[in-house]
Design an enzyme around this catalytic site. Structure first.
Site, short mmCIF file in Angstrom:
data_model
loop_
_atom_site.label_atom_id
_atom_site.label_comp_id
_atom_site.label_asym_id
_atom_site.label_seq_id
_atom_site.Cartn_x
_atom_site.Cartn_y
_atom_site.Cartn_z
N ASN A 1 0.82 -1.22 0.00
CA ASN A 1 0.00 0.00 0.00
C ASN A 1 0.86 1.27 0.00
O ASN A 1 0.54 2.24 -0.69
CB ASN A 1 -0.96 0.01 1.19
CG ASN A 1 -2.29 -0.65 0.84
OD1 ASN A 1 -2.45 -1.16 -0.26
ND2 ASN A 1 -3.22 -0.64 1.76
N CYS B 1 -7.82 3.11 2.91
CA CYS B 1 -6.57 2.37 3.16
C CYS B 1 -5.30 3.22 3.08
O CYS B 1 -4.56 3.29 4.05
CB CYS B 1 -6.47 1.19 2.21
SG CYS B 1 -7.71 -0.05 2.55
N1 NAD Z 1 -11.96 -1.14 2.47
C1 NAD Z 1 -11.00 -1.61 1.71
O1 NAD Z 1 -10.93 -1.35 0.51
C2 NAD Z 1 -9.92 -2.50 2.30
C3 NAD Z 1 -9.07 -3.21 1.45
C4 NAD Z 1 -8.10 -4.03 2.00
C5 NAD Z 1 -7.97 -4.13 3.37
N2 NAD Z 1 -8.80 -3.41 4.19
C6 NAD Z 1 -8.67 -3.56 5.64
O2 NAD Z 1 -9.71 -4.41 6.11
C7 NAD Z 1 -10.14 -4.01 7.42
C8 NAD Z 1 -11.63 -3.74 7.41
O3 NAD Z 1 -11.88 -2.64 6.55
P1 NAD Z 1 -13.36 -2.27 6.07
O4 NAD Z 1 -13.21 -1.16 5.09
O5 NAD Z 1 -14.06 -3.51 5.70
O6 NAD Z 1 -13.95 -1.71 7.47
P2 NAD Z 1 -15.45 -1.26 7.81
O7 NAD Z 1 -15.33 -0.17 8.78
O8 NAD Z 1 -16.22 -1.07 6.54
O9 NAD Z 1 -16.09 -2.56 8.52
C9 NAD Z 1 -15.73 -3.03 9.78
C10 NAD Z 1 -16.95 -3.74 10.38
O10 NAD Z 1 -16.53 -4.46 11.55
C11 NAD Z 1 -17.60 -4.38 12.51
N3 NAD Z 1 -17.05 -4.73 13.83
C12 NAD Z 1 -16.13 -4.04 14.55
N4 NAD Z 1 -15.84 -4.72 15.68
C13 NAD Z 1 -16.59 -5.87 15.66
C14 NAD Z 1 -16.71 -6.98 16.54
N5 NAD Z 1 -16.00 -7.08 17.66
N6 NAD Z 1 -17.57 -7.97 16.20
C15 NAD Z 1 -18.29 -7.90 15.05
N7 NAD Z 1 -18.20 -6.87 14.19
C16 NAD Z 1 -17.36 -5.87 14.49
C17 NAD Z 1 -18.12 -2.98 12.35
O11 NAD Z 1 -19.41 -2.82 12.88
C18 NAD Z 1 -18.07 -2.80 10.82
O12 NAD Z 1 -19.28 -3.22 10.23
C19 NAD Z 1 -9.29 -2.79 7.77
O13 NAD Z 1 -8.18 -3.20 8.51
C20 NAD Z 1 -8.83 -2.28 6.42
O14 NAD Z 1 -7.60 -1.60 6.48
C21 NAD Z 1 -9.79 -2.62 3.68
#
Ligand code: NAD
Length: 439
Positions: free
Chosen positions: A211, A263
């Site tokens: 990244n 990200c």
């Molecule tokens: N969005 C992207 O394009 C992308 C791409 C690659 C990696 N990532 C990584 O993936 C991870 C998630 O990103 P995202 O964009 O999906 O996040 P997001 O904020 O869209 O989703 C996270 C979800 O987790 C839930 N959550 C939090 N704690 C919880 C728990 N204890 N039990 C159940 N649910 C819980 C929240 O309610 C939320 O719905 C991050 O670390 C991010 O850096 C994201």
């Protein structure tokens, strides 16, 4: 395989749906009751092309379900994936691991049999070992392994990226965990998509390094674009000429208003922080973060110049506010810096975005939202093309120019050519890294 997916955000939901499409039995868990309620009704809480159909197909087939009941999801699971958010921790730039560690502890409390606890969230080097400690402390008798499986999907093309990845990275510390992970990804392996198996730390590092490298590539071309403007070169031609070199490649060489999204901003900050903690400053990444902020400031200067030196009393139409097309994600979008500068400077701002309103309304106070780009630009003094949605790629520029108070355009994605704007009747046009006219 039976899989529990913790977190139904952009990564968790897409991964859960795609794993179920591989044929695995997947239960997706979230803490947010509104999300689970909508998912149970068959509604997708985020905008991601194709996700609604694939989700419906796998729910129908009985392989995919949604719940808030973690114990039910974890019981009997071969693997539990943690896909919760890791935002920037306030104050120090470190990745906030509160959600990851809370999820690990909750899993430990309800798991009974051998399970692989897989971190899909982007986490700093050493986090998976910490997850192991948290689980051991919470449930000392549990038989488990941890695995690191960083995700590389891009919002807007997430299903394709998940189903046809350049590679899958799996960090493990035991053969048993490696076998479970191999079985989960077997459908991809059978179709010759490469699986890179590493130790835990290398897997964690691959994600941040990838990244930060991509953010650096974008920032590099943005800096070259600024120089192009001064020396009379055209950054589109420069990118094309550079990108044809196989050692460089043509991806991530499009000059624009600075990188944003869920990200790159947080991951570059986290990598810089990891470097500082280990006394190995990530100087290139630190510079990338600084230059990216300057790029956004430069955009604001460009817009101010097009408004004749002040935003005060000007009507500005902003087309696109999500950080890129085909997503409703507004996290760290350049619009969050640029639009408040317009509003703060006294401009009347109309915003049009095919999917951004739901998130954007709370984030961009003081603007009015319209559905149609022609309504947005009607009687405006300036139109700013900020996100290159398909809807904005073939606008009737003549119609827009005719209906504007002063036909001026800032094309911050280089969608149009200066000559298109000139022929349509604009009296000023500026883009990125090439000569405009009218100023
Ligand atoms: N969005 C992207 O394009 C992308 C791409 C690659 C990696 N990532 C990584 O993936 C991870 C998630 O990103 P995202 O964009 O999906 O996040 P997001 O904020 O869209 O989703 C996270 C979800 O987790 C839930 N959550 C939090 N704690 C919880 C728990 N204890 N039990 C159940 N649910 C819980 C929240 O309610 C939320 O719905 C991050 O670390 C991010 O850096 C994201």
């Amino acid at each position: 395989m039976k899989i529990a997916m913790i977190g139904t955000g952009y990564v968790g939901l897409v991964s859960g749906v795609c794993f179920s499409d591989f044929g695995h039995e997947v239960v997706c868990v979230d803490k947010d009751p509104r999300k689970i309620e909508r998912l149970e009704k068959g509604e997708v809480p985020i905008f991601e092309p194709g996700l609604d159909m694939l989700m419906a197909k796998n729910v129908e087939a009985g392989r995919l379900s949604f719940t808030m009941d973690l114990e039910m999801a974890v019981t009997g699971a071969d693997a539990v994936f943690i896909a919760v958010g890791t935002p920037t921790r306030r104050g120090d730039g470190h990745a906030d691991l509160t959600y990851v560690m809370a999820a690990a502890e909750e899993i430990a409390r309800v798991a009974k049999d051998y399970v692989v606890i897989v971190t899909k969230s982007t986490v700093p080097v050493g986090t998976n070992r910490q997850v192991g400690e948290v689980v051991r402390n919470a449930n000392p008798s549990l038989d488990f392994d941890v695995a690191s499986n960083p995700e590389f999907l891009r919002e807007g093309a997430a299903i394709d990226d998940f189903m046809k990845p350049d590679r899958v990275v799996v960090g493990v510390q035991s053969d048993r965990a490696a076998e479970v992970m191999a079985e989960i990804y077997r459908p991809l392996y059978l179709r010759d998509f490469p699986i890179v198996t590493t130790d835990l730390e290398s897997a964690e590092m691959i994600k941040y390094a990838a990244n930060a490298f991509l953010a650096a590539k974008i920032t590099f071309i943005n800096e070259i674009a600024a120089l192009c403007e001064k020396v009379g070169a055209d950054v589109k031609q420069v990118s094309k000429g550079m990108g044809m070199d196989n050692r460089i490649g043509n991806k991530f060489l499009h000059a624009g208003p600075g990188y944003g999204g869920s990200c790159f901003p947080k991951d570059t900050k986290a990598l810089a922080r990891i470097g500082q903690e280990h006394a190995v400053p990530m100087q290139i990444t630190e510079t990338v973060i600084k230059v990216n902020e300057e790029v956004k400031r430069r955009m604001i200067d460009k817009l101010r110049d097009l408004c004749g030196g002040s935003f005060n009393g000007r009507s500005v139409a902003v087309l696109g506010v999500t950080f890129k097309p085909n997503t409703d994600d507004m996290r760290d979008a350049p619009s969050l810096t640029i639009v408040p500068a317009l509003v703060g400077g006294g401009a009347k701002v109309k915003v049009c975005d095919p999917q951004g309103r739901h998130e954007g309304e709370a984030l961009l106070p003081g603007v009015s939202w319209v559905e149609d780009p022609y309504d947005a630009t009607d009687k405006a003094d300036l139109v700013v093309l900020l996100t290159e949605w398909n809807e904005f790629r073939a606008l009737d520029l003549k119609r827009i120019a005719q209906n504007m108070a002063t036909p001026r355009m800032a094309d911050l994605r280089n969608v149009y050519a200066p000559v298109d704007a000139e022929r349509a009747g604009f009296d000023a046009y500026e883009s990125i890294g090439r000569e405009g006219f009218g100023l």
